[in-house]
Structures are given as structure tokens and as C-alpha cells.
Design an enzyme around this catalytic site. Structure first.
Site, mmCIF file in Angstrom:
data_model
loop_
_atom_site.group_PDB
_atom_site.id
_atom_site.type_symbol
_atom_site.label_atom_id
_atom_site.label_comp_id
_atom_site.label_asym_id
_atom_site.label_seq_id
_atom_site.Cartn_x
_atom_site.Cartn_y
_atom_site.Cartn_z
ATOM 1 C CE1 TYR A 138 -5.221 -14.545 43.018
ATOM 2 C CE2 TYR A 138 -4.152 -15.132 40.914
ATOM 3 C CZ TYR A 138 -5.052 -14.205 41.610
ATOM 4 O OH TYR A 138 -5.568 -13.426 40.970
ATOM 5 C CG HIS A 143 -9.615 -15.655 44.066
ATOM 6 N ND1 HIS A 143 -10.409 -14.587 44.723
ATOM 7 C CD2 HIS A 143 -8.372 -15.496 44.393
ATOM 8 C CE1 HIS A 143 -9.474 -13.892 45.046
ATOM 9 N NE2 HIS A 143 -8.119 -14.259 45.056
ATOM 10 N NE ARG A 152 -4.232 -9.369 34.885
ATOM 11 C CZ ARG A 152 -3.703 -10.021 36.033
ATOM 12 N NH1 ARG A 152 -3.329 -9.384 36.797
ATOM 13 N NH2 ARG A 152 -4.304 -11.320 36.519
ATOM 14 C CD GLU A 211 -6.107 -17.437 51.298
ATOM 15 O OE1 GLU A 211 -5.020 -18.356 51.481
ATOM 16 O OE2 GLU A 211 -6.026 -16.324 50.779
ATOM 17 C CG ASP A 243 -4.130 -13.974 52.820
ATOM 18 O OD1 ASP A 243 -3.476 -13.352 53.784
ATOM 19 O OD2 ASP A 243 -3.990 -13.898 51.828
ATOM 20 C CE1 TYR A 254 -1.103 -7.218 39.868
ATOM 21 C CE2 TYR A 254 -2.131 -5.008 40.399
ATOM 22 C CZ TYR A 254 -1.929 -6.066 39.571
ATOM 23 O OH TYR A 254 -2.551 -6.070 38.516
ATOM 24 C CE LYS A 263 -3.542 -10.265 49.094
ATOM 25 N NZ LYS A 263 -4.883 -11.358 49.140
ATOM 26 C CB SER A 267 -3.210 -14.359 58.002
ATOM 27 O OG SER A 267 -2.660 -13.708 56.999
HETATM 28 MN MN MN Z 1 -4.692 -14.855 49.934
#
Ligand code: MN
Length: 425
Positions: A138, A143, A152, A211, A243, A254, A263, A267
Site C-alpha cells: 500500500y 493512494h 474514513r 500497480e 489488482d 475490511y 481482492k 489479479s
Molecule cells: Mn492492491
């Protein structure tokens, strides 16, 4: 370090168009299946692929000493295991010599040349590595900030740990597919914002993530760590990595353990592994890291790469629109730091593990690496060239990622990874 195969003056006797991703300075490795033949190791050069199994069968790779079966394998794993970093470097150098305009060894051996050099339209490009374990980071600050704002709030967007360690999670290797393999829209639980209870059905917020993934060599024994300074010795090369993410499933599931079914349904990766060696001319400094990182994450030399990245959406009617332009250099955490962090607790990596960067977003809105960010959670639809709009990815859409580095007249590219989304089963 000077790598002879990267010399911008090199020219191949194979004709390479000026805009090709695959000049003699690149020489990425993949698994090819020529028409009517079995899978084997190949290297891209211009519009052609070079069949290494044929070269090995005629003794042209004998000096390297790797078993011939490695070149006839369905995945690169066996060759990577046998060769290691130094061996793969020597192999790339040998291929460079054989393709060099000043070298007549292969060019002059007409029968071998005609068998080994295949127009790319006559081969299928297969999944190049059998991925053992897949980790997704991450590592892009923009991002992480954007997603934090949406999931949030802006004051709480970056979690307190984010600038102290490369946040990541263990993903699913079984569902990684190569370019051209379609995926079905995933089904799952989501909780609409105004509902009291979750509902089940096809995802309504299917997204790509722009990615880059890197593939490792075998690491150290369980319990030992790979330092930032050692990391390059364990990285074979990079691939474009989409992804796929179901944002509605992700947002509901999550907390507190992170990504799961939003997820792991798929991919997509590009078919050519561009070696870390080939990217050496494109090393650039990364962003200043403030606050200062702990000693085990400190890097003394530049460890980022200037690679232009793009994502495109192709409609079912075949109209392509570029929806984002980003760059690998936007990562906050380098690949070296990711690998050092991954192994600092003694976790072992194996040959052909896949470590992906996380979505790579630049600071400008047109540089965001996902539809979630580009459409800002669906509030700003993205216009396509045919006049239609997208908030997320629709059935029949094909998402295409492309990437290349360019310097001193040399373009080292990744080709593309494309994947069409089919309706939920
Ligand atoms: Mn990802």
C-alpha cells in the site's frame, strides 16, 4: 554498476521499430507457446520472440551450464531456481550478444535462426511464473491518503503507522492470471450506506488498481532477513499488475483484518518479466521520507524507478480511452524497503513470490490509479471517448495497463496487461 547489456549504443540485427517496448536493451523473459509446440522460455525482441529452448537445443546456451529442461519448462521458476540473480544476468548478457548487430553466431546460422526467432503473432504468451505467495503493499502515499479520505475522513486518512512501515497484506496466488484471461464480476456481501443489513449479489463497484509487481528469487532460510542493501540481489524483475478490487465488498469486510474477498477473485499480470537489471538506467531518487524511518528501512542510495504507467478502458465496442497517467516513481516506499520489511521478522521468500506495490497514484487527479479515486467514490463520473461515462468498471469492459521507461533514446517497456470483465456467474 555498469551492465553491458544496457548500453544505449547497442543495436540488434533484428529490426526493432522506434516505439517498441522491446529493444535489445530490454530483453524481458516470459513463457511462450509457439503454434504447434509446447511451452518454453522466450525473450521479446521488437515484434519477435526468441525461443530459448531452441537455442539451448542447438548448444548456444551451453556455456551457462543450466539444464536444458529449464528452458522447456511451463514456468520460469526452474530457470530462476537454477540460475539465480547472477545466472539470469549472464543469460541476459548472452542473449544480448547473440542478438547484437556485430555478432554473426546466431544471425549466420540460418536454420537455427529461422526456428528460434518467431513473429510474436505466432506465439501465445502464458503466465510466466508459478506464483508461490503473493503480497500486496500500500506503498503510494497519494493512494493511501485518497482511500483514507473516502473510507474514513481527511483528518484520519493516513493511519499512524503509514509513514513508519510499508503497510501490506498477504493476498491470494491462485487467482493471478496473465494478460488476455477474462475474469467474472465477483459476487459477495455489501452494505449499502442507507441499509441496516448487508445484501448479497454481484459487485456494483468493480475497480482496477494500477500497480507494479516484482518477482523474487529464492530468499534466505526461515528466520533470516534480507536487508535493504541486499534486496536487489533477490529481485528478478517487474510486471504490470492489475489488482482487481470490488470496492463495495472491500468497504464492508475490511475491518479489522483487511482485504479478503474484495481482492482475491483475481489479479492480472503482463506476460513479460522486465529484469531489474534492464531498469537500472532509470533509477531515480524517491520522495524524502519524513519522519525518518527506522534503521532497517533506511536506504543509502536511490532505489526508485522512473516508469511511466497508464490505464485504459476499452468499451465492448472497442473504443479505448486512457483514464490515468501515473509513474512508478510516485511510490513512497521502494521495492527494497518493501522486501526488507517483509523479511525483517524472519519470514522467508521463495522463488517466484510476487510482491505488488499497491495502487500507484500521482498527486494530480488525472494521475490517480483506480476508478475509486478517479471518480471519487462514484461522485465524479469519468468520460470515455465514445461519450459514455464510467464510475466503475462495467461488464464487457476491458482494462489495459501499459508502462515504459525512456532515456537517452532507449525505451524499455512492459507491453501490456489486458483483462475483460464478464458478467457474474
Ligand atoms: Mn492492491
Amino acid at each position: 554498476m555498469t551492465i553491458a547489456a544496457n548500453n544505449p549504443e547497442l543495436r540488434s540485427w533484428v529490426e526493432v521499430p522506434a516505439n517498441s517496448d522491446f529493444p535489445i536493451q530490454n530483453l524481458p523473459f516470459g513463457i511462450i507457446r509457439p503454434t504447434g509446440k509446447t511451452a518454453r522460455v522466450g525473450v521479446a525482441i521488437g515484434h519477435y520472440v526468441l525461443d530459448l529452448y531452441v537455442l539451448a537445443s542447438h548448444g548456444l546456451l551451453r556455456e551457462l551450464g543450466f539444464p536444458k529442461a529449464c528452458y522447456g519448462s511451463r514456468h520460469l521458476n526452474a530457470l530462476m531456481q537454477a540460475a539465480g540473480k547472477s545466472g539470469m544476468r549472464a543469460l541476459r548478457q548472452r542473449i544480448s550478444d547473440l542478438l547484437n548487430a556485430d555478432n554473426d553466431e546466431l544471425r549466420g546460422a540460418e536454420l537455427v535462426r529461422n526456428e528460434a526467432l518467431i513473429p510474436s503473432e505466432h506465439v501465445d504468451l502464458l503466465m510466466p511464473v508459478r506464483v508461490r505467495d503473493y503480497t500486496d503493499f500500500y506503498a503510494s502515499e497519494q493512494h493511501a491518503y485518497n482511500v483514507g479520505c473516502m473510507f474514513r475522513d481527511p483528518d484520519n486518512a493516513l493511519m499512524p503507522n503509514w509513514k513508519h512501515l510499508p503497510v501490506g497484506y498477504h493476498g491470494r496466488a491462485s487467482s493471478i492470471v496473465v494478460s488476455g484471461v477474462p475474469l467474472h464480476r465477483p459476487k459477495g456481501q455489501r452494505k449499502p450506506p442507507d441499509a441496516d443489513a448487508p445484501v448479497f449479489g454481484p459487485s456494483t463497484r468493480l475497480d482496477f488498481e494500477l500497480e507494479m509487481g516484482f518477482v523474487t528469487f529464492a530468499g534466505k532460510p526461515l528466520g533470516e532477513s534480507i536487508s535493504v542493501a541486499e534486496a536487489d540481489d533477490y529481485i528478478f524483475g517487474l510486471m504490470l499488475f492489475n489488482d482487481w478490487s470490488a470496492r463495495d465488498i472491500q468497504a464492508w469486510e475490511y475491518v479489522p483484518l483487511g482485504p479478503f474477498l474484495g481482492k482475491n477473485f483475481g489479479s492480472s499480470v503482463s506476460p513479460w518479466v522486465v529484469t531489474l537489471d534492464a531498469l537500472e538506467p532509470f533509477i531515480v531518487p524517491g520522495p524524502e521520507q519524513e519522519p525518518e524511518v527506522l534503521d532497517y528501512l533506511r536506504q543509502d542510495s536511490n532505489g526508485h524507478y522512473d516508469v511511466a504507467l497508464e490505464a485504459w478502458i476499452e468499451t465492448p465496442a472497442g473504443v479505448e480511452t486512457r483514464v490515468t497517467e501515473s509513474n512508478l516513481k510516485h511510490l513512497y516506499w521502494s521495492m527494497r524497503q518493501q522486501l526488507a520489511h517483509h523479511t525483517v521478522n524472519g519470514c522467508n521468500i521463495n522463488v517466484a513470490d510476487m510482491l505488488a506495490s499497491g495502487t500507484i497514484s500521482g498527486s494530480e487527479p488525472h494521475e490517480y490509479g483506480s476508478m475509486l479515486e478517479l471518480s471519487w467514490a462514484g461522485s465524479k463520473p469519468v468520460a470515455l471517448k465514445d461519450g459514455s461515462e464510467r464510475k466503475f468498471i462495467e461488464d464487457g469492459d476491458t482494462v489495459i495497463l501499459r508502462g515504459h521507461a525512456e532515456k537517452a533514446g532507449v525505451r524499455v517497456g512492459f507491453g501490456e496487461v489486458r483483462c475483460q470483465i464478464q458478467p457474474a456467474l
